[in-house]
Structures are given as structure tokens and as C-alpha cells.
Design an enzyme around this catalytic site. Structure first.
Site, PDB file in Angstrom:
ATOM      1  N   ILE A 104       2.808   3.816  -4.185  1.00  0.00           N
ATOM      2  CA  ILE A 104       1.767   4.843  -4.213  1.00  0.00           C
ATOM      3  C   ILE A 104       2.227   6.179  -3.635  1.00  0.00           C
ATOM      4  O   ILE A 104       2.129   7.224  -4.274  1.00  0.00           O
ATOM      5  CB  ILE A 104       0.531   4.334  -3.424  1.00  0.00           C
ATOM      6  CG1 ILE A 104      -0.089   3.143  -4.174  1.00  0.00           C
ATOM      7  CG2 ILE A 104      -0.492   5.440  -3.195  1.00  0.00           C
ATOM      8  CD1 ILE A 104      -1.145   2.413  -3.422  1.00  0.00           C
ATOM      9  N   ASP A 105       2.743   6.128  -2.413  1.00  0.00           N
ATOM     10  CA  ASP A 105       3.009   7.370  -1.669  1.00  0.00           C
ATOM     11  C   ASP A 105       3.883   8.387  -2.395  1.00  0.00           C
ATOM     12  O   ASP A 105       3.593   9.590  -2.358  1.00  0.00           O
ATOM     13  CB  ASP A 105       3.633   7.053  -0.300  1.00  0.00           C
ATOM     14  CG  ASP A 105       2.760   6.107   0.506  1.00  0.00           C
ATOM     15  OD1 ASP A 105       1.583   5.958   0.159  1.00  0.00           O
ATOM     16  OD2 ASP A 105       3.271   5.521   1.466  1.00  0.00           O
ATOM     17  N   HIS A 126       0.806  -1.195   0.000  1.00  0.00           N
ATOM     18  CA  HIS A 126       0.000   0.000   0.000  1.00  0.00           C
ATOM     19  C   HIS A 126       0.852   1.263   0.000  1.00  0.00           C
ATOM     20  O   HIS A 126       0.344   2.366  -0.169  1.00  0.00           O
ATOM     21  CB  HIS A 126      -0.907  -0.038   1.248  1.00  0.00           C
ATOM     22  CG  HIS A 126      -1.979   1.006   1.260  1.00  0.00           C
ATOM     23  ND1 HIS A 126      -1.744   2.326   1.009  1.00  0.00           N
ATOM     24  CD2 HIS A 126      -3.293   0.914   1.491  1.00  0.00           C
ATOM     25  CE1 HIS A 126      -2.877   2.994   1.092  1.00  0.00           C
ATOM     26  NE2 HIS A 126      -3.830   2.164   1.376  1.00  0.00           N
ATOM     27  N   CYS A 127       2.181   1.124   0.184  1.00  0.00           N
ATOM     28  CA  CYS A 127       2.975   2.335   0.435  1.00  0.00           C
ATOM     29  C   CYS A 127       3.920   2.724  -0.704  1.00  0.00           C
ATOM     30  O   CYS A 127       3.715   3.741  -1.357  1.00  0.00           O
ATOM     31  CB  CYS A 127       3.780   2.153   1.713  1.00  0.00           C
ATOM     32  SG  CYS A 127       2.736   1.961   3.157  1.00  0.00           S
ATOM     33  N   ILE A 128       4.950   1.904  -0.936  1.00  0.00           N
ATOM     34  CA  ILE A 128       6.046   2.330  -1.820  1.00  0.00           C
ATOM     35  C   ILE A 128       5.583   2.621  -3.253  1.00  0.00           C
ATOM     36  O   ILE A 128       6.056   3.574  -3.867  1.00  0.00           O
ATOM     37  CB  ILE A 128       7.215   1.297  -1.826  1.00  0.00           C
ATOM     38  CG1 ILE A 128       7.511   0.789  -0.421  1.00  0.00           C
ATOM     39  CG2 ILE A 128       8.461   1.860  -2.470  1.00  0.00           C
ATOM     40  CD1 ILE A 128       8.167   1.760   0.496  1.00  0.00           C
TER      41      ILE A 128
END
Ligand SMILES: NC(=O)c1ccc[n+]([C@@H]2O[C@H](COP(=O)([O-])OP(=O)(O)OC[C@H]3O[C@@H](n4cnc5c(N)ncnc54)[C@H](O)[C@@H]3O)[C@@H](O)[C@H]2O)c1
Length: 436
Positions: free
Chosen positions: A280-281, A276-278
Site C-alpha cells: 500500500i504505502d 498493511h504496509c508494503i
């Protein structure tokens, strides 16, 4: 100073139970956060739109691997954690912590719709003395430009009537060494008093609290951490492609570089970014930067290299089949081993396996998968099969779960494409094993 005069509300509501904190969003971030606070003696209400999640949590059953039911159960039984779908109960909480998803739209722009809807719900229950902390990952100024104005539509003012801060969640699902409890918590409030009140909530529950001067500094801290990973992963992914042409073993080079005791941090190449992080963020910052006539070129370049990896891996698999089985991808039986986005967890969000499966199917391959953590992969309409490598033309290791016998896999498979160095130096020396 007005802001120093805020006192948490002590008004009595005889029948309603009060809570030290309410955590909005009972997912990968919210449940470990509630568990950490409750383990330190705080009473915590979890709020989630999913009735199934709420009922399971109230039975003491955890759907988040990092918080086993054996640990959640006693906290629920003691009344230190309860879950609800009713936002009205926020009125009975001193603090409101927001741990909701912040995805990208199809056009890769920030999609804050879930957050905005929830903050609107929170606003109608906001009262004097409330502390509101945003924990979701987002671009700098979200707390000040998105959350604060919605909450202030009530007539209450941040820093005067209620406290508002940003504190990024840094949980790493599946990491048993670094947990919500012992990873330092960065906190930045709209005013110094907001920072202080938010810090006090975490203190005693998490090991270290690190205060920064603004919510923007806290928001950008989280993005810097993820951009750092994305850029460094892109660097080794690019190097892996060059190494293939130059016939140099990239894994050997990384292992050797990692012997340097200072100034180097090791990153591994792989089939693409996941979770969910790398993936997208970093694009949250790219989007916001444009407002300032600024182009975040490192982020874009890293995105380009990392997003190309599944395509590169498809061509590697195609070559392996050509040489090892004298056949094309079209019609080949391929077993994907590991579909979670990283080892030893069950999360498949943004997993590179999904993209790779789609590309291989597009080329006509017949795909099966084996993953002890993921019995069903709805995104690909597949169920995990037994690990019988002999039944496939090619085995592709996409995620290196630790309880798989890779030596046995190498022995039995016709051709292996190991995208994670799971088979180690022995695999790399074996003619039927292809690596990045
Ligand atoms: N998962 C990670 O490893 C991780 C790590 C650090 C930060 N983050 C960030 O934390 C935030 C939350 O991510 P997550 O992985 O916990 O998400 P998640 O999808 O695991 O959980 C979100 C929960 O919120 C619930 N929900 C959705 N809309 C709601 C609403 N309007 N009201 C109440 N509940 C609602 C969902 O049912 C779900 O249970 C994101 O910004 C993410 O980028 C995630």
C-alpha cells in the site's frame, strides 16, 4: 523565538485523571506503542472507536500478539494504561499520538478519511500546550497540509500554541528481535521545538531517537523503507520467473549471493505482497509525486511485477496438477497451507493467499486451508481444517509458519507447490515438489 516559549499546560482538573500521552487507534501500532511508553513509566490512554477493543483492553486482554495479555494486564492494573472510546478524554492528555489506518481506495489512491475524521475530533479538544504526533504511514506533507490546517481552524497555531510532529511507526508484527522499544524512532517537527518536544516523549521509552529537520523528511523516510522492500522483492520475483524458464534454482542463487559479506541484501520471491504496509504505502508516494509532474517508475514497475505473482503461482499450481496428478485445476482439491500474510502471525490483511484462493476458485478448484494462527478466514468464508495432506490433489504452501512439519508434508502429499522454500533443498530435489 515564540516557538521556544511553549510550556506544557499544567492547568488543574481536579476530578479528571491526567495522562502523559493518548494514543488514538489501538491496533497493531497503537497497542505496542502504548505498551512501550507505559513500560517506561508514562501513563497512557488508548482511544479506539471499537467498544469491544476498549473493554477487552481494560480487562487487560490484548488482541495484538506482540503485546501478550500477561504484559498488558499489570500495566492496566497499575493504572498506567487505560482505554476509552471517548475523545473528550484527550483534554486530559499532554500528548496525542495518532496511529490510525491509512489505506488505499479501490482506485489505489490515498484514503485519509479515517485520519481526517479523527483529526477533526482532536481539533475540538485541542488546547494550549498540547503535543500532537502523527505516526500513521502517509505521503510527504500530510502533517503540514492535512493535519496542521484542521488543527489550526481552532485559532491555535502549530509551533506557537501547540506542538506538531511526524514520527513513523516501524513495528514489524511478530518480530521478537526488533520491537517498538529497540527500533530507532525518527522524529521531525513543524519547528525545531516541536521536534524536540516529540523526541523527549519517546526518549527513555525507545532506545534511540533520530531527529530530522522536517515532518516531510520523516514521512518520506518511512516510505523509502517500504519502497526499498517492494522494489527488491519485485526484483527477485522477476528473477524467479526467469529462473524457471532457464531451469536454474533461484533459491540456490539467492543463498549463494547472500554469502557475500557486503553490498548484497537477500530478499525472497513469493506469491505476492501482503500486510498493511508494503503493498500500500509506496502508492502514497506515487500519488503525491504526480502533483509535482513526476512519475515514480520504480514503484509502479515493482507493483506490476508483485501484483502479477498470484497469477503466476496459479499457473504453476495448474502445471503441478497436470504433471503430478494428470488433472486440471477445475475440480481439483487444493489445500492452502498458511493464509496469514507472513509467517507466525495471525494477520491476513492484504495476504496474497486471499488473491490466490480467489484465482484458484475462479478456475474451478475446491479450496480448503490450514493455518494454526487463523482459525477462520472470513474473506473466503472458510475455516481452518486439520493438516491431512493425503486428502488433497495438491498442497500449496503460501505462508511458511514455523511449527509445521514440512518433511512430513512432503512425504504424505501427492503434489506440493512450495511458494516459500519451506521444504528447503530436500524439497527442491523432490519430484513431487514444485517451487518458485
Ligand atoms: N501494522 C503494521 O505492521 C504497521 C507498521 C508500521 C506502520 N503502520 C501504519 O500505522 C498505521 C496504523 O496501522 P495499524 O496496523 O495499527 O492499524 P489497525 O487497523 O491495526 O488499528 C487501527 C485501530 O484504529 C481504530 N480506529 C479506526 N477509526 C478510528 C477512529 N476514528 N478513532 C479511533 N480509533 C479508530 C480501529 O478500531 C483499530 O483498532 C497505518 O498508517 C499503518 O500503515 C502499520
Amino acid at each position: 523565538m515564540l516557538e521556544e516559549t511553549i510550556e506544557p499546560q499544567t492547568e488543574q482538573e481536579p476530578k479528571a485523571r491526567t495522562w502523559d500521552a493518548a494514543v488514538v487507534g489501538a491496533g497493531y501500532v497503537g497497542v505496542p506503542l502504548a505498551h512501550t511508553l507505559a513500560s517506561a513509566g508514562r501513563s497512557v490512554l488508548l482511544i479506539d472507536v471499537s467498544e469491544d477493543v476498549v473493554h477487552a483492553l481494560n480487562r487487560g486482554e490484548s488482541h495484538i500478539m506482540d503485546v501478550p495479555s500477561e504484559e498488558l494486564g499489570p500495566l492496566v492494573e497499575d493504572g498506567r494504561i487505560r482505554a476509552t472510546a471517548d475523545y473528550n478524554e484527550l483534554r486530559n492528555a499532554d500528548a496525542i499520538l495518532i496511529a490510525l489506518p491509512t489505506p488505499l481506495s479501490k482506485q489505489r489512491e490515498p484514503d485519509l478519511s479515517i485520519l481526517v475524521d479523527a483529526v477533526e475530533q482532536i481539533a475540538t479538544r485541542l488546547r494550549n500546550g498540547h503535543l500532537v504526533i502523527l505516526e500513521s504511514t502517509t505521503y510527504p506533507r500530510t502533517t503540514r497540509e492535512v493535519v496542521q490546517p484542521i488543527l489550526e481552524r481552532t485559532g491555535l497555531k502549530a509551533g506557537r500554541d501547540f506542538h506538531l510532529a511526524f514520527s513513523p511507526e516501524r513495528v514489524d508484527p511478530g518480530n521478537e528481535t526488533w520491537t517498538t522499544q529497540n527500533v530507532p524512532k525518527v522524529v521531525g517537527g513543524i519547528t525545531p521545538a516541536c521536534t524536540e518536544r516529540a523526541a523527549q516523549l519517546y526518549e527513555g521509552a525507545v532506545k534511540t531517537v533520530h531527529r530530522v529537520s522536517t515532518p516531510e523528511a520523516a514521512e518520506l523516510t518511512k516510505l523509502l523503507e517500504n519502497i526499498f522492500r517492494s522494489v527488491n522483492i519485485a526484483l527477485v520475483n522477476e528473477l524467479a520467473q526467469l529462473c524457471e524458464r532457464m531451469e536454474i534454482d533461484v533459491w540456490e542463487v539467492i543463498e549463494a549471493a547472500a554469502t557475500k559479506p557486503f553490498g548484497f541484501m537477500s530478499f525472497q520471491p513469493g506469491p505476492g505482497l501482503g500486510g498493511h504496509c508494503i503493498p500500500i504505502d509506496p502508492f502514497y508516494l506515487t500519488w503525491k509525486a504526480r502533483e509535482y509532474d513526476f512519475y515514480t517508475e520504480f514503484i509502479e514497475l515493482a507493483g506490476k511485477v508483485n501484483e502479477n505473482m498470484p497469477y503466476y503461482c496459479r499457473s504453476l499450481i495448474s502445471q503441478a496438477l497436470n504433471h503430478g496428478r494428470q488433472r486440471s485445476l477445475n475440480g481439483a482439491k487444493v489445500l492452502v497451507v498458511g493464509v496469514a500474510y507472513k509467517a507466525d502471525i495471525a494477520d491476513t490483511r492484504e495476504s496474497p493467499a486471499l488473491k490466490l484462493i480467489k484465482l484458484l476458485r475462479g478456475a474451478g478448484a475446491d479450496i480448503s486451508y490450514h493455518d494454526p494462527f487463523v482459525p477462520e478466514l472470513r474473506e473466503a468464508s472458510l475455516k481452518s481444517v486439520d493438516l491431512d495432506p493425503t486428502a488433497y490433489d495438491c498442497v500449496v504452501i503460501v505462508t511458511a509458519h514455523s511449527h509445521i512439519d514440512y518433511t512430513d508434508l512432503v512425504e504424505k502429499a501427492h503434489v506440493i507447490v512450495d511458494l516459500r522454500n519451506a521444504t528447503g533443498p530436500d524439497g527442491r530435489r523432490n519430484d513431487k515438489v514444485w517451487t518458485l
